[in-house]
Structure formats: C-alpha cells, structure tokens
Design a protein around this motif. Structure first.
Motif, mmCIF file in Angstrom:
data_model
loop_
_atom_site.group_PDB
_atom_site.id
_atom_site.type_symbol
_atom_site.label_atom_id
_atom_site.label_comp_id
_atom_site.label_asym_id
_atom_site.label_seq_id
_atom_site.Cartn_x
_atom_site.Cartn_y
_atom_site.Cartn_z
ATOM 1 N N SER A 278 20.017 -53.990 -13.686
ATOM 2 C CA SER A 278 18.842 -55.244 -12.835
ATOM 3 C C SER A 278 17.782 -54.881 -13.430
ATOM 4 O O SER A 278 17.495 -53.423 -13.738
ATOM 5 N N PRO A 279 16.495 -55.438 -13.780
ATOM 6 C CA PRO A 279 15.617 -55.049 -14.426
ATOM 7 C C PRO A 279 14.218 -54.691 -13.623
ATOM 8 O O PRO A 279 13.282 -55.105 -13.678
ATOM 9 N N THR A 280 14.807 -54.098 -12.648
ATOM 10 C CA THR A 280 14.248 -54.000 -11.042
ATOM 11 C C THR A 280 13.208 -52.665 -10.497
ATOM 12 O O THR A 280 13.132 -52.356 -10.515
ATOM 13 N N PHE B 216 20.388 -57.846 -19.372
ATOM 14 C CA PHE B 216 19.882 -58.101 -18.001
ATOM 15 C C PHE B 216 20.630 -59.011 -16.919
ATOM 16 O O PHE B 216 20.919 -60.164 -16.742
ATOM 17 N N ASP C 95 18.719 -60.584 -14.418
ATOM 18 C CA ASP C 95 17.641 -60.785 -14.343
ATOM 19 C C ASP C 95 17.891 -62.217 -13.537
ATOM 20 O O ASP C 95 16.175 -62.956 -13.349
ATOM 21 N N ASP D 209 17.692 -61.953 -10.008
ATOM 22 C CA ASP D 209 17.000 -62.129 -8.087
ATOM 23 C C ASP D 209 15.756 -62.347 -9.198
ATOM 24 O O ASP D 209 14.314 -60.384 -8.948
ATOM 25 N N ALA D 210 14.654 -62.826 -9.204
ATOM 26 C CA ALA D 210 13.332 -63.143 -9.656
ATOM 27 C C ALA D 210 12.320 -61.762 -9.221
ATOM 28 O O ALA D 210 11.506 -61.355 -9.751
ATOM 29 N N ARG E 8 13.083 -59.236 -7.423
ATOM 30 C CA ARG E 8 12.965 -58.259 -7.545
ATOM 31 C C ARG E 8 12.629 -56.904 -8.992
ATOM 32 O O ARG E 8 12.778 -55.921 -9.218
ATOM 33 N N ASN E 9 12.585 -58.121 -10.006
ATOM 34 C CA ASN E 9 12.520 -57.909 -11.182
ATOM 35 C C ASN E 9 11.107 -57.087 -11.219
ATOM 36 O O ASN E 9 9.896 -57.755 -10.400
ATOM 37 N N GLU F 162 12.981 -54.334 -19.130
ATOM 38 C CA GLU F 162 13.218 -54.722 -19.678
ATOM 39 C C GLU F 162 13.294 -53.302 -20.792
ATOM 40 O O GLU F 162 13.946 -52.924 -21.685
ATOM 41 N N ARG G 59 20.612 -61.805 -21.441
ATOM 42 C CA ARG G 59 19.736 -62.353 -20.151
ATOM 43 C C ARG G 59 19.998 -63.088 -18.788
ATOM 44 O O ARG G 59 20.332 -64.904 -19.515
ATOM 45 N N SER H 171 19.185 -65.235 -16.617
ATOM 46 C CA SER H 171 18.160 -65.915 -16.496
ATOM 47 C C SER H 171 18.484 -67.354 -17.593
ATOM 48 O O SER H 171 17.734 -68.280 -17.719
#
Ligand code: GLU
Length: 302
Positions: A13-15, A44, A46, A48-49, A51-52, A57, A77, A79
């Motif tokens: 996740s890109p968090t 990714f 991704d 859960d925007a 939390r990004n 990334e 991705r 998304s």
C-alpha cells in the motif's frame, strides 16, 4: 523475463516507505518467483486514497530497484482497475450474496463478528456498506510456510464488507479479484495477513476465480517485541545500505549470505539465494532484529 501467465507479486500500500518487514515480504516473494522461473509483479494497493502518502510509490519503487528486486511488466495500481471490482460486486449482487448495511461503527462496537442486523437489506444502496453473507462457509488451504489451515468465516470475520460506506472497494474484494487473475500463481506475504486469506479465498470461489498458492512469512519484531510496521514507525530502509538490509532478510529466511555480505552487490546476494530458497524451509517463528537508524545491529532468531 516476459510477464506471462502465473507469477508472484508484491502488493504494497503506498502509505509510507518500505521498512525491513516489507523488504522481507518483497525478497521472499521475488526469490520464490525467480526460483520457479515466473514473473514477479508489483501492484500498488492504493484504493484507500485517504491513507495514501504522496511520494510513497516513488520511494517504494526506488527502494526495490536499489535492492535489485527488479519486477516484470508495468507497475499495476488497483485504482486503475475499478471496473473489474465493480463487475465482481455486480456479479455477487446478482446472485443475492450481498446486503446493504446501515450499521454505524458505534453500533457494531463490542461485536467480534457482524451480528447480522442488516442481512435482509437486499436493495442496493450506494450510501451503505455492501457486505457478503458467509453463512457457515469454512475455507481450507495448505500454506507453504504455516502448514494446513482451516478458517471458519462465521467465527471471523463473519459477513464482511466488500464495498465500504464511502464507496471505496474493500481490500478483500480488490485483492481477491487481482490475486485470482491468471497472472498470479503465488502469494508470499506476511503472517499478519493470514486471517485475510480465508475471506479472499471465499470471494475467489464465489467469483469463479483460480486461487493462488499462499505462503505466510514470519513477522519481524523489534527488540521490544513489536511487529515492524508503518504504524509502529519502523524506520524506512536506508538504500545506501542495500546489501546489508538484504543480508538481514536473507538470514531471517534461513539463507546465511556468508561473510562480508554487506560489502557485496545486492544483485549477487539475490542471485546466490535463488536456488537455495524454499518456502518449506522458512521458519514459522517470528524473527527479531535490533532496530536503530544508525547502527544496524545484529539479528537473531526467535
Ligand atoms: N497492501 C497490503 C499491505 O501493504 C498487502 C496486501 C497483500 O499482500 O495481500 O499490507
């Protein structure tokens, strides 16, 4: 290597940046795919925007490159695959497997398993969470590392959310659609995701998808016993110490990289580890590392 059918994947996740725990998952799944001559993909998670984290990334891909964990095909991705997830939701809804839950978080507080309150709310409502009925489903699978597993979905998590009330596609649904696609044959990830496997396999079965083989890695804990995670503010990987970082995760995977590994090329350390790696010989027990930003310390097994 060309990205043909059947492969491994790393799905961060890109968090936030990668830490040693995520490097362990990336390295083990890379070694597993390479040993089998399969492509290894990066996806990714991704959706859960909120939390990004901006820049995550790029920082994750840079860390993978610096650790010689090269991937095949384009970076994916979630998304960019919303249509696939919506299609899956429509299919489950058409079969009468979903209901639309208006329970608030506070109403559900204290329940270990969803109490079934809204089970008869079958009319699709975009402003409500969509849940799937699990009834008495149980899922069995052989984990490459943890051994035979049986998860009763009625015991946990119960009827689970597949689309959140805010419209965001839930992790289990997106992951089941992606990992059940022909491009994925092997999922090697952390043991913290073992409870996620039952719901994901259940969804793949309901959607007629082909499940991958799973292996759940031991977790890495810091000297005080805490799991290394972004939430626990595990330090970001230092890319200038890539060989040293790899030596640590290879040791945790039971693959001693030999003396002076920290002075060697990351790609050479990995290439040597490929034929020696086997999920079957990875320890089930969590590994402990001494974490400090400046002194990499020593590692020892649990
Ligand atoms: N995106 C999830 C995470 O970073 C992992 C998903 C998975 O490997 O299934 O924790």
């Amino acid at each position: 290597m060309t990205a043909g059918p059947g492969g491994g994947r790393f799905a961060p996740s890109p968090t936030g940046p990668l830490h040693l725990g995520s490097l362990l998952a990336a390295t083990a799944s890379w070694l597993d795919a390479r040993r089998l001559g399969m492509p290894w993909r990066v996806r990714f998670d991704d959706l859960d925007a909120p939390r990004n984290m901006p820049g995550a990334e790029r920082s994750i891909l840079l860390a993978l490159e610096r650790h010689a964990l090269h991937w095949d095909g384009p970076v994916e991705r979630q998304s960019e695959r919303l249509d696939d997830y919506r299609h899956a939701l429509a299919m489950l809804d058409a079969r009468g497997e979903l209901f639309y839950c208006r329970c608030t978080r506070s109403e559900l507080k204290g329940f270990r398993v969803y109490p079934g309150t809204c089970r008869d709310q079958r009319e699709p409502r975009p402003d409500r969470a969509a849940r799937i009925r699990v009834d008495d489903a149980a899922v069995e699978f052989d984990d490459l590392i943890q051994g035979p597993q049986r998860q009763s979905l009625a015991d946990a998590p119960g009827d689970f959310v597949v689309r959140r009330r805010d419209g965001i596609i839930a992790y289990h649904l997106a992951t089941a659609v992606d990992d059940g696609a022909p491009g994925i044959a092997r999922v090697i990830r952390g043991r913290d995701l073992l409870p996620a496997t039952g719901p994901q396999l259940f969804l793949m079965q309901r959607l007629g998808l082909n499940p991958p083989v799973y292996g759940h890695l031991p977790l890495i804990r810091s000297q005080n016993g805490q799991k290394l995670s972004k939430q626990n503010l595990a330090p970001a990987l230092d890319n200038t110490r890539a060989a040293e970082n790899l030596a640590r995760v290879l040791t945790l995977l039971g693959l001693d990289p030999g003396p002076h590994a920290e002075q060697r090329e990351p790609a050479d350390l990995l290439a040597e580890a490929v034929p020696r790696f086997s999920p079957a010989t990875v320890s089930k027990h969590d590994g402990f590392v001494t974490i400090s930003r400046h002194d990499p310390g020593t590692h020892r097994r649990a």
